[in-house]
Design an enzyme around this catalytic site. Structure first.
Site, PDB file in Angstrom:
ATOM      1  N   TRP A 191      -2.824   3.661  12.195  1.00 43.05           N
ATOM      2  CA  TRP A 191      -1.274   2.886  10.975  1.00 43.05           C
ATOM      3  C   TRP A 191      -1.047   1.741  11.794  1.00 43.05           C
ATOM      4  O   TRP A 191      -0.623   0.807  11.050  1.00 43.05           O
ATOM      5  CB  TRP A 191      -0.224   3.784  11.019  1.00 43.05           C
ATOM      6  CG  TRP A 191      -1.047   5.004  10.496  1.00 43.05           C
ATOM      7  CD1 TRP A 191      -1.437   6.233  11.080  1.00 43.05           C
ATOM      8  CD2 TRP A 191      -1.533   4.803   9.110  1.00 43.05           C
ATOM      9  NE1 TRP A 191      -1.688   7.550  10.379  1.00 43.05           N
ATOM     10  CE2 TRP A 191      -2.023   5.780   8.631  1.00 43.05           C
ATOM     11  CE3 TRP A 191      -1.852   3.776   7.545  1.00 43.05           C
ATOM     12  CZ2 TRP A 191      -2.218   6.454   7.460  1.00 43.05           C
ATOM     13  CZ3 TRP A 191      -2.492   4.283   6.787  1.00 43.05           C
ATOM     14  CH2 TRP A 191      -2.371   6.049   6.461  1.00 43.05           C
ATOM     15  N   LYS A 249       5.399  13.675   5.220  1.00 39.11           N
ATOM     16  CA  LYS A 249       5.599  14.046   6.554  1.00 39.11           C
ATOM     17  C   LYS A 249       7.034  15.190   6.948  1.00 39.11           C
ATOM     18  O   LYS A 249       6.208  16.938   6.812  1.00 39.11           O
ATOM     19  CB  LYS A 249       4.243  13.117   7.550  1.00 39.11           C
ATOM     20  CG  LYS A 249       3.653  12.900   6.983  1.00 39.11           C
ATOM     21  CD  LYS A 249       3.519  11.128   8.028  1.00 39.11           C
ATOM     22  CE  LYS A 249       1.389  11.126   7.105  1.00 39.11           C
ATOM     23  NZ  LYS A 249       1.948   9.679   6.989  1.00 39.11           N
ATOM     24  N   ASP A 303       7.832   2.355  12.549  1.00 37.12           N
ATOM     25  CA  ASP A 303       7.463   3.382  11.112  1.00 37.12           C
ATOM     26  C   ASP A 303       7.309   4.435  12.101  1.00 37.12           C
ATOM     27  O   ASP A 303       6.940   5.013  13.193  1.00 37.12           O
ATOM     28  CB  ASP A 303       5.531   2.661  11.228  1.00 37.12           C
ATOM     29  CG  ASP A 303       4.501   3.622  10.543  1.00 37.12           C
ATOM     30  OD1 ASP A 303       5.688   4.289   9.577  1.00 37.12           O
ATOM     31  OD2 ASP A 303       3.875   3.707  10.516  1.00 37.12           O
TER      32      ASP A 303
HETATM   33  C1  LIG Z   1       0.658   8.307   7.087  1.00 41.27           C
HETATM   34  C2  LIG Z   1       1.774   7.223   7.926  1.00 41.27           C
HETATM   35  C3  LIG Z   1       0.921   6.398   7.736  1.00 41.27           C
HETATM   36  C4  LIG Z   1       1.210   5.861   5.447  1.00 41.27           C
HETATM   37  O1  LIG Z   1       1.801   6.280   4.983  1.00 41.27           O
HETATM   38  P1  LIG Z   1       2.104   5.983   2.952  1.00 41.27           P
HETATM   39  O2  LIG Z   1       3.017   6.737   2.363  1.00 41.27           O
HETATM   40  O3  LIG Z   1       0.547   6.943   2.576  1.00 41.27           O
HETATM   41  O4  LIG Z   1       1.787   4.748   2.677  1.00 41.27           O
HETATM   42  C5  LIG Z   1       1.690   4.742   7.902  1.00 41.27           C
HETATM   43  N1  LIG Z   1       1.873   5.752   8.628  1.00 41.27           N
HETATM   44  C6  LIG Z   1       2.197   6.507   9.894  1.00 41.27           C
HETATM   45  C7  LIG Z   1       2.477   6.316  11.447  1.00 41.27           C
HETATM   46  C8  LIG Z   1       1.506   7.468   9.369  1.00 41.27           C
HETATM   47  O5  LIG Z   1       1.630   8.853   9.359  1.00 41.27           O
END
Ligand SMILES: *Cc1c(COP(=O)(O)O)cnc(C)c1O
Length: 365
Positions: free
Chosen positions: A102, A197, A173
């Protein structure tokens, strides 16, 4: 009714209490005679819930009023370009610490807007198995911001310390470990996370920005209205129709975390115990299960491991499914097994998983 033992990586398991409450309120939410999906986002009932969700978020995080809590859409993937679009103008430069898939995706978007320094722990074969040490982080202190990913969902690694970044604003993030443990808000300037998540359903993305960093963002008039952080901040994330239902489930999940679990310190203790049980099963398997991530970089949210062959991994996944355990196939880019043990998966489920692992090992070793 039989509930799955659900280790999906995202969207992921939600607390039972949250689902039951949503079920109970589905037809008549807060005495409106409507579901929360059917009320106006300009109604007093909706607005109260919206504002309460921001307050719950601040309270759990330990954030003061200097933090703006925004409800956005487009997932964390939209933040990959929102952050540079809002901050990298007039020759400004940013630093990205890349520890997984990511982070790499975030760099790809940032390069469209400005010049980027990248510090990466990518191995020669393209895999990631560790978090860098503080002394590896040579960061230009004039960076407009430094971007990191606190937990690497796919590779199963997680920062176990908060890096010193020479006074540059730190952007994180936190999609896959937000509110799994306390974090030092004064070290951060902006955090973001897709809710699906650890905080609720897909459809809402949490963005928290500290006032002094928001102040450095691009002028609203220079950006498309809906791609400016200022639009969301100035309109309390109600410039247009927000993802009302997702925010409502987020609201219930935050209440569960605050009142049933008792906050982030308690959540951390539970998550530490869960991860300890799973890694112990891996480490004591005499090499039957192999975790590729360096021990001090292991994730408490996504526990990743391999078996001897892909065929044996297929058998593992198939038999787990018969035992009611689902969502454990590793990401398509890495293969292997991944147990995503976010907040809603409590110790009971982890014990069931470990029981299954032990049984499978004894039959197949
Ligand atoms: C799942 C994830 C993403 C992508 O998320 P979306 O909401 O599907 O765009 C980005 N960064 C991390 C760390 C993730 O676990």
């Amino acid at each position: 009714m039989k509930r799955a033992i659900n280790f999906n990586a995202g969207p992921a398991a939600l607390p039972m209490e949250v689902l039951l409450k949503a079920q109970e309120e589905m037809l008549d939410w807060r005495g409106t005679g409507m579901s929360v999906m059917e009320v106006s986002h300009r109604s007093s009932e909706y607005e109260a819930m919206h504002n309460e969700s921001q307050e719950l978020f601040r309270k759990l995080a330990g954030m003061g009023p200097e933090w703006k809590i925004l409800f956005m859409t487009g997932g964390a993937s939209t933040q990959f370009f929102m952050v540079p679009m809002n901050y990298l103008f007039r020759e400004r430069k940013a630093t990205y610490i890349v520890t997984g898939h990511w982070g790499k995706a975030a760099v790809k978007e940032a390069k469209r807007f400005g010049s980027i320094d990248v510090i990466s722990t990518e191995n020669e074969d393209g895999s990631f198995t560790r978090i860098p040490k503080q002394e590896e982080l040579r960061i230009d202190p004039t960076s407009t911001y430094v971007h990191m990913t606190s937990n690497n969902t796919i590779y199963g690694s997680q920062w176990q310390y908060w890096p010193e970044v020479g006074g540059a604003p730190l952007v994180c993030d936190m999609s896959s470990d937000i509110f799994s443990r306390p974090f030092p808000v004064d070290k951060l300037a902006l955090i973001y996370a897709g809710a699906q998540k650890n905080l609720g359903p897909s459809g809402v993305t949490l963005v928290a920005i500290r006032d002094d960093f928001l102040y450095l963002a691009q002028e609203q008039s220079k950006l498309p209205t809906m791609l400016s952080y200022r639009t969301f901040s100035e309109n309390n994330s109600l410039y247009n129709t927000p993802p009302c239902f997702s925010i409502y489930i987020l609201n219930l999940t935050l209440k569960w975390l605050l009142y049933s679990i008792g906050g982030l310190e308690n959540m951390q203790k539970i998550n530490e115990e869960k991860a300890r049980i799973l890694y112990e099963a891996i480490d004591s398997s005499e090499g039957f299960y192999r975790g590729p991530v360096e021990k001090e970089s292991r994730s408490q949210m996504n526990v990743v491991f391999r078996l001897k062959t892909p065929e044996m991994e297929d058998a593992f996944i198939k038999q787990a499914k018969s035992a009611g355990i689902i969502g454990i196939r590793g990401h398509r880019s890495t293969g292997g097994i991944r147990f995503s043990i976010y907040n809603a998966n409590l110790v009971d489920n982890i014990r069931k998983a470990v029981e299954f692992m032990e049984e499978f090992r004894l039959i197949n070793r």
